[in-house]
Scaffold this motif. Sequence first.
Motif, PDB file in Angstrom:
ATOM      1  N   ARG A   1      48.459  72.217  45.906  1.00 27.55           N
ATOM      2  CA  ARG A   1      47.891  72.542  44.609  1.00 27.55           C
ATOM      3  C   ARG A   1      46.678  71.654  44.331  1.00 27.55           C
ATOM      4  O   ARG A   1      46.563  70.554  44.875  1.00 27.55           O
ATOM      5  N   ARG A   2      45.774  72.143  43.516  1.00 28.05           N
ATOM      6  CA  ARG A   2      44.584  71.376  43.174  1.00 28.05           C
ATOM      7  C   ARG A   2      44.806  70.664  41.841  1.00 28.05           C
ATOM      8  O   ARG A   2      45.345  71.213  40.893  1.00 28.05           O
ATOM      9  N   ALA A   3      44.399  69.411  41.791  1.00 23.07           N
ATOM     10  CA  ALA A   3      44.536  68.636  40.560  1.00 23.07           C
ATOM     11  C   ALA A   3      43.259  67.835  40.351  1.00 23.07           C
ATOM     12  O   ALA A   3      42.651  67.338  41.308  1.00 23.07           O
ATOM     13  N   ALA A   4      42.848  67.722  39.090  1.00 24.08           N
ATOM     14  CA  ALA A   4      41.613  67.002  38.800  1.00 24.08           C
ATOM     15  C   ALA A   4      41.750  65.525  39.158  1.00 24.08           C
ATOM     16  O   ALA A   4      40.827  64.905  39.658  1.00 24.08           O
ATOM     17  N   ARG A   5      42.929  64.964  38.909  1.00 27.02           N
ATOM     18  CA  ARG A   5      43.151  63.555  39.212  1.00 27.02           C
ATOM     19  C   ARG A   5      44.640  63.279  39.290  1.00 27.02           C
ATOM     20  O   ARG A   5      45.468  64.054  38.777  1.00 27.02           O
ATOM     21  N   LEU A   6      44.984  62.190  39.960  1.00 23.17           N
ATOM     22  CA  LEU A   6      46.377  61.773  40.015  1.00 23.17           C
ATOM     23  C   LEU A   6      46.766  61.135  38.684  1.00 23.17           C
ATOM     24  O   LEU A   6      45.942  60.575  37.981  1.00 23.17           O
ATOM     25  N   VAL A   7      48.054  61.235  38.353  1.00 18.45           N
ATOM     26  CA  VAL A   7      48.557  60.705  37.095  1.00 18.45           C
ATOM     27  C   VAL A   7      49.032  59.275  37.316  1.00 18.45           C
ATOM     28  O   VAL A   7      49.723  58.974  38.298  1.00 18.45           O
ATOM     29  N   GLN A   8      48.685  58.395  36.407  1.00 19.54           N
ATOM     30  CA  GLN A   8      49.113  57.000  36.487  1.00 19.54           C
ATOM     31  C   GLN A   8      50.207  56.732  35.468  1.00 19.54           C
ATOM     32  O   GLN A   8      50.099  57.127  34.309  1.00 19.54           O
ATOM     33  N   ILE A   9      51.273  56.074  35.911  1.00 17.17           N
ATOM     34  CA  ILE A   9      52.318  55.662  34.982  1.00 17.17           C
ATOM     35  C   ILE A   9      51.809  54.419  34.256  1.00 17.17           C
ATOM     36  O   ILE A   9      51.451  53.431  34.892  1.00 17.17           O
ATOM     37  N   PRO A  10      51.750  54.445  32.943  1.00 21.91           N
ATOM     38  CA  PRO A  10      51.209  53.279  32.210  1.00 21.91           C
ATOM     39  C   PRO A  10      52.108  52.060  32.343  1.00 21.91           C
ATOM     40  O   PRO A  10      53.322  52.167  32.507  1.00 21.91           O
ATOM     41  N   GLY A  11      51.492  50.882  32.245  1.00 20.71           N
ATOM     42  CA  GLY A  11      52.255  49.645  32.234  1.00 20.71           C
ATOM     43  C   GLY A  11      52.782  49.226  33.589  1.00 20.71           C
ATOM     44  O   GLY A  11      52.421  49.782  34.626  1.00 20.71           O
TER      45      GLY A  11
END
Length: 333
Positions: A268-278
């Motif tokens: 799948r295409r994604a604009a960016r990877l997701v970061q878990i905060p903290g």
Amino acid sequence: MMSTDASPVLSVRDLTVTYRTDSGPVTAVERLSFDVAPGETLGIVGESGSGKSAATMAIMGLLPRNATARGSVLFGGRELLDLSDRELRAVRGNRIAVVFQDALAALNPMMTIGAQVAEAVSVHDASQGRRALRERTVDLLDLVGIASPRDRVDQYPHELSGGMRQRVMIAMGIANDPALLIADEPTTALDVTVQAQVLDVIERVQDRTDTAVLLITHDLGVVAGIADRVMVMYCGRKLEESPVDALFHHPAHPYTTGLLGALPRIDRRAARLVQIPGQPPLPTERPTGCPFQPRCTHAVPAVCGEVDPAPLAVDTTHTTACVRFHEIESVTR
């Protein structure tokens, strides 16, 4: 392939591991429960410090002197936490084997690989003669896919590649046909091609011997390729457990969703990877309630910070330790 045998090889219930430190007691694993069936691969996933290795060391009876384990660890119906050191030595390397991540450090540089594999056999079966041991060693090296095993038995660890050394570790692990093989980060520091080869070796061995595998890793890609079920750990707690396909397609805990969002996907295409905060909390500063709530974008402090999450059934094979699962599910669907 997982056996239809209903009796688990390993049954862990309410395992708690506590370390004595200068700052007071520190809980590394808290009330952990899971089962592993014959022929099944259970992947245990989590960040560094999540308690994966501490749980493994408790199961193997290898905790340091400043640590204690409470709860129950049943192996073949036998309580491992009640065994003496002598009784545990008879189990380790025989009925339960472990493959560590750093094969170069684990292997003795002064001994040939053949001698080390043979030693893994002879320490639990002293009846075999030298010729029989050598043939058994050659067979084991052949089983794990080492080319020209009769030549390799007389080589030293430094003469082998990283992937071949890891195969030697697997050969030592399966030398006595264990019922349970614990693979602790077995593909760390290996390139992706060699990783795939090592995982293929574990699968082939498992198909032949019906060995249960406990795969400890931080790499969800490794889990996707080999595990039957996955258990996600955080701060010493189990946050989610499910069949591998359900975890990847329908994660039920915000932490699992965050881990998957940080994983590159080719489907799948994604604009960016997701970061878990903290950051994960220090062992001495664990929050009350859900351990993930300070980093969770769905957390409601009055609920998540107060309620100690117990496993909630998503379905008959899938559990999550999120008290707001049904509310989050209705919003995210």
